[in-house]
Design an enzyme around this catalytic site. Structure first.
Site, PDB file in Angstrom:
ATOM      1  N   HIS A 212     105.992 135.984 -30.365  1.00  0.00           N
ATOM      2  CA  HIS A 212     106.555 134.643 -30.474  1.00  0.00           C
ATOM      3  C   HIS A 212     108.012 134.758 -30.871  1.00  0.00           C
ATOM      4  O   HIS A 212     108.368 135.615 -31.661  1.00  0.00           O
ATOM      5  CB  HIS A 212     105.794 133.808 -31.532  1.00  0.00           C
TER       6      HIS A 212
ATOM      7  N   ASP B  97      98.103 130.632 -28.209  1.00  0.00           N
ATOM      8  CA  ASP B  97      97.505 130.650 -26.875  1.00  0.00           C
ATOM      9  C   ASP B  97      96.432 131.719 -26.731  1.00  0.00           C
ATOM     10  O   ASP B  97      95.557 131.609 -25.878  1.00  0.00           O
ATOM     11  CB  ASP B  97      98.598 130.860 -25.820  1.00  0.00           C
TER      12      ASP B  97
HETATM   13  N1  CMC Z   1     103.375 142.345 -24.836  1.00  0.00           N
HETATM   14  C1  CMC Z   1     104.076 143.495 -24.927  1.00  0.00           C
HETATM   15  N2  CMC Z   1     105.321 143.596 -25.433  1.00  0.00           N
HETATM   16  C2  CMC Z   1     105.899 142.451 -25.855  1.00  0.00           C
HETATM   17  C3  CMC Z   1     105.227 141.214 -25.803  1.00  0.00           C
HETATM   18  C4  CMC Z   1     103.920 141.179 -25.287  1.00  0.00           C
HETATM   19  N3  CMC Z   1     103.248 140.027 -25.202  1.00  0.00           N
HETATM   20  N4  CMC Z   1     106.045 140.238 -26.297  1.00  0.00           N
HETATM   21  C5  CMC Z   1     107.185 140.854 -26.652  1.00  0.00           C
HETATM   22  N5  CMC Z   1     107.110 142.197 -26.386  1.00  0.00           N
HETATM   23  C6  CMC Z   1     108.136 143.204 -26.706  1.00  0.00           C
HETATM   24  C7  CMC Z   1     109.281 143.154 -25.703  1.00  0.00           C
HETATM   25  O1  CMC Z   1     109.050 144.019 -24.605  1.00  0.00           O
HETATM   26  C8  CMC Z   1     110.430 143.603 -26.578  1.00  0.00           C
HETATM   27  O2  CMC Z   1     110.329 145.012 -26.744  1.00  0.00           O
HETATM   28  P1  CMC Z   1     111.669 145.928 -26.842  1.00  0.00           P
HETATM   29  O3  CMC Z   1     112.340 145.476 -28.120  1.00  0.00           O
HETATM   30  O4  CMC Z   1     111.177 147.319 -26.874  1.00  0.00           O
HETATM   31  O5  CMC Z   1     112.488 145.594 -25.611  1.00  0.00           O
HETATM   32  C9  CMC Z   1     110.132 142.987 -27.947  1.00  0.00           C
HETATM   33  O6  CMC Z   1     108.699 142.872 -27.972  1.00  0.00           O
HETATM   34  C10 CMC Z   1     110.769 141.605 -28.161  1.00  0.00           C
HETATM   35  O7  CMC Z   1     110.400 140.749 -27.082  1.00  0.00           O
HETATM   36  P2  CMC Z   1     111.321 139.595 -26.476  1.00  0.00           P
HETATM   37  O8  CMC Z   1     110.904 139.323 -25.065  1.00  0.00           O
HETATM   38  O9  CMC Z   1     112.758 139.916 -26.723  1.00  0.00           O
HETATM   39  O10 CMC Z   1     110.932 138.356 -27.412  1.00  0.00           O
HETATM   40  P3  CMC Z   1     111.206 136.819 -27.119  1.00  0.00           P
HETATM   41  O11 CMC Z   1     111.308 136.168 -28.434  1.00  0.00           O
HETATM   42  O12 CMC Z   1     112.347 136.639 -26.190  1.00  0.00           O
HETATM   43  O13 CMC Z   1     109.885 136.346 -26.343  1.00  0.00           O
HETATM   44  C11 CMC Z   1     107.678 135.569 -25.910  1.00  0.00           C
HETATM   45  C12 CMC Z   1     108.813 135.670 -26.944  1.00  0.00           C
HETATM   46  C13 CMC Z   1     106.601 134.637 -26.472  1.00  0.00           C
HETATM   47  C14 CMC Z   1     108.231 134.917 -24.604  1.00  0.00           C
HETATM   48  C15 CMC Z   1     107.110 136.974 -25.629  1.00  0.00           C
HETATM   49  O14 CMC Z   1     106.592 137.526 -26.821  1.00  0.00           O
HETATM   50  C16 CMC Z   1     106.032 136.963 -24.529  1.00  0.00           C
HETATM   51  O15 CMC Z   1     106.364 137.027 -23.343  1.00  0.00           O
HETATM   52  N6  CMC Z   1     104.717 136.869 -24.931  1.00  0.00           N
HETATM   53  C17 CMC Z   1     103.631 136.755 -23.971  1.00  0.00           C
HETATM   54  C18 CMC Z   1     103.520 135.330 -23.453  1.00  0.00           C
HETATM   55  C19 CMC Z   1     102.952 134.394 -24.512  1.00  0.00           C
HETATM   56  O16 CMC Z   1     101.959 134.691 -25.154  1.00  0.00           O
HETATM   57  N7  CMC Z   1     103.588 133.212 -24.624  1.00  0.00           N
HETATM   58  C20 CMC Z   1     103.125 132.148 -25.542  1.00  0.00           C
HETATM   59  C21 CMC Z   1     104.058 131.963 -26.697  1.00  0.00           C
HETATM   60  S1  CMC Z   1     103.358 130.947 -27.992  1.00  0.00           S
HETATM   61  C22 CMC Z   1     103.136 129.352 -27.395  1.00  0.00           C
HETATM   62  C23 CMC Z   1     104.314 128.701 -26.788  1.00  0.00           C
HETATM   63  O17 CMC Z   1     105.447 128.859 -27.182  1.00  0.00           O
HETATM   64  O18 CMC Z   1     104.076 127.925 -25.865  1.00  0.00           O
END
Ligand code: CMC
Length: 426
Positions: A315, A372
């Site tokens: 998140h 989720d």
């Molecule tokens: N699985 C594997 N690795 C992950 C995941 C995941 N679900 N989420 C983040 N990472 C890693 C990412 O690869 C990165 O690693 P590194 O630092 O080595 O490059 C690190 O963690 C930080 O990730 P980010 O993409 O920079 O984080 P963000 O804040 O931009 O993204 C997120 C947040 C929710 C979009 C992302 O965690 C994600 O895609 N999660 C899966 C989709 C999900 O469950 N979404 C629902 C969010 S909660 C409800 C809502 O908001 O609607």
């Protein structure tokens, strides 16, 4: 200046002071609204990871502590003690309702739950088989053609009527979108039923068939299902300046119709990085197929060369357990006990959770299961069709979007949302 931040341009040695503004809770902000005028440069913040885009008094999140408050009240308390409609009242009015106010609000929403007959033609214009989220977004926008006077609202009571109208109608729109997607005829709202029960009824009932709350009936609606779904609505009701709410505020900033702003929020929510994750979680669990395959998928999620991500984990704001996920985890255990559930999907989900909470990759990046992850599993247990998971998020979140729209409209000195860019083209 005391309460300020100084920026020094190392190329020229010039320094610039920017005021620090303090909120009632959470990190302070640096007011950079004069940054361009002062320095001739823009700030760059890909994905707004360090940017506060507005002031707000609706919802507060402490991502490090894993804390979420609606109008100053903890989400755990609201989920435990209040109905979803009382939470809607709280978000719209900044106070929980008295018993009498609660009854009146509930009754008004029941009466407003019907859709104009002409709107039904819109649903029929879409191919059956279309995803309910697409239909939902179109129908929300189409509502603006029936309530065009909302464009020129100028007082608080008109804002509130406009808000209650869309909160009341969203379950009907979602149920109709679903029924059209499976080629079934529409079931009109039954105003003898509560908000949440009525939604389940409109989605599930056979045409002309009766359906009552009944603990034994196969296709009936169980009390525990109504309570579980009501809690899910409460947990989704608002979440400060996330991607869909920001979309709603951006559209509001142009002066467009409020229901078109909600339609933009629905579209933004659909993506799997946001609300669409609940549907993706289940699709991913089905793809994993069995507990034995979990390790291989965890390895893929950790591989930087692989685009595979574990849906329902991570998140932007929570770097601790999402408090909504904690409430849902308890609800899942309760449902497992009371409905005697122990599905293959639940076993795979438990295994993933167990590994991820202890694995160095997830621990070091503070990737916890989010709302989720559990809502997908619970909605499956409640026999809700997968295509309706994100529409259920929409039903819960509509009140948050409209509360934020009202707050935007009532704020002084708001501006059209208009970011700039770092140009790299010809
Ligand atoms: N699985 C594997 N690795 C992950 C995941 C995941 N679900 N989420 C983040 N990472 C890693 C990412 O690869 C990165 O690693 P590194 O630092 O080595 O490059 C690190 O963690 C930080 O990730 P980010 O993409 O920079 O984080 P963000 O804040 O931009 O993204 C997120 C947040 C929710 C979009 C992302 O965690 C994600 O895609 N999660 C899966 C989709 C999900 O469950 N979404 C629902 C969010 S909660 C409800 C809502 O908001 O609607």
């Amino acid at each position: 200046m005391n309460n300020s931040v100084t920026v020094i341009d190392n190329r020229t040695g010039k320094s610039y002071d920017f005021k620090i503004l303090n909120g009632t809770r959470g990190p302070s902000v640096v007011d950079i609204s004069s940054f361009y005028a002062d320095t001739g440069m823009f700030t760059f913040d890909n994905g707004y990871t360090s940017t506060a885009s507005c002031t707000s008094s609706i919802t507060f999140i402490d991502g490090a502590k894993g804390e979420l408050l609606y109008r100053g009240i903890k989400i755990e308390k609201l989920a435990e003690e209040n109905s979803y409609l009382d939470v809607c009242y709280l978000l719209l009015n900044d106070a929980l309702p008295s018993q009498e106010e609660s009854k009146k609000f509930d009754l008004e929403l029941r009466h407003r739950s019907f859709l104009h007959e002409e709107l039904l033609e819109l649903f029929k214009a879409f191919p059956s088989g279309s995803h309910p989220m697409a239909t939902l977004s179109a129908a929300a926008a189409a509502l603006s053609t029936f309530h065009f006077n909302h464009l020129d609202m100028c007082n608080e009571s008109e804002y509130q009527t406009m808000a209650r109208r869309i909160v009341a109608k969203m379950p009907t729109i979602a149920a109709f979108a679903y029924r059209h997607s499976i080629g079934a005829s529409f079931i009109q709202p039954d105003i003898t039923r509560s908000y949440t029960e009525n939604f389940l009824y409109m989605m599930r009932a056979y045409p002309g068939g009766k359906m009552h709350v009944d603990p034994d009936g196969e296709r009936s609606i169980k009390e525990i299902e109504i309570k579980a779904l009501d809690t899910i609505f409460t947990l989704h009701a608002d979440h400060e300046q996330n991607a869909s709410t920001t979309s709603v505020r951006n559209v509001a900033s142009t002066g467009a119709h409020p229901y078109v702003a909600i339609s933009a929020g629905i579209s933004a929510l659909w993506g799997r990085a946001h609300g669409g994750a609940n549907e993706s979680v289940i699709k991913q669990l089905e793809m994993i197929g069995s507990v034995e395959n979990v390790d291989a998928f965890i390895s893929r999620a950790k591989d930087p060369e692989d685009e595979f991500r574990l849906m329902g984990f991570g998140h932007r704001v929570y770097k601790n357990f999402d408090p909504r996920a904690r409430v849902l985890k308890n609800l899942q255990v309760q449902l497992q006990d009371e409905l005697h559930l122990d599905s293959n999907l639940m076993q795979i989900a438990s295994k993933i959770e167990e590994i991820a909470l202890n694995d160095e990759y997830f621990v070091s990046r503070k990737l916890y299961p989010n709302i989720d992850f559990y809502s997908g599993v619970i909605l499956t247990a409640l026999k809700i069709p997968t295509s309706m998971f994100t529409p259920i998020f929409v039903i819960g979140r509509t009140v948050g979007w409209i509360s934020q729209w009202i707050e935007f409209k009532k704020s002084k000195g708001t501006k059209i949302a208009r970011p700039r860019q770092l140009y790299l083209g010809k």
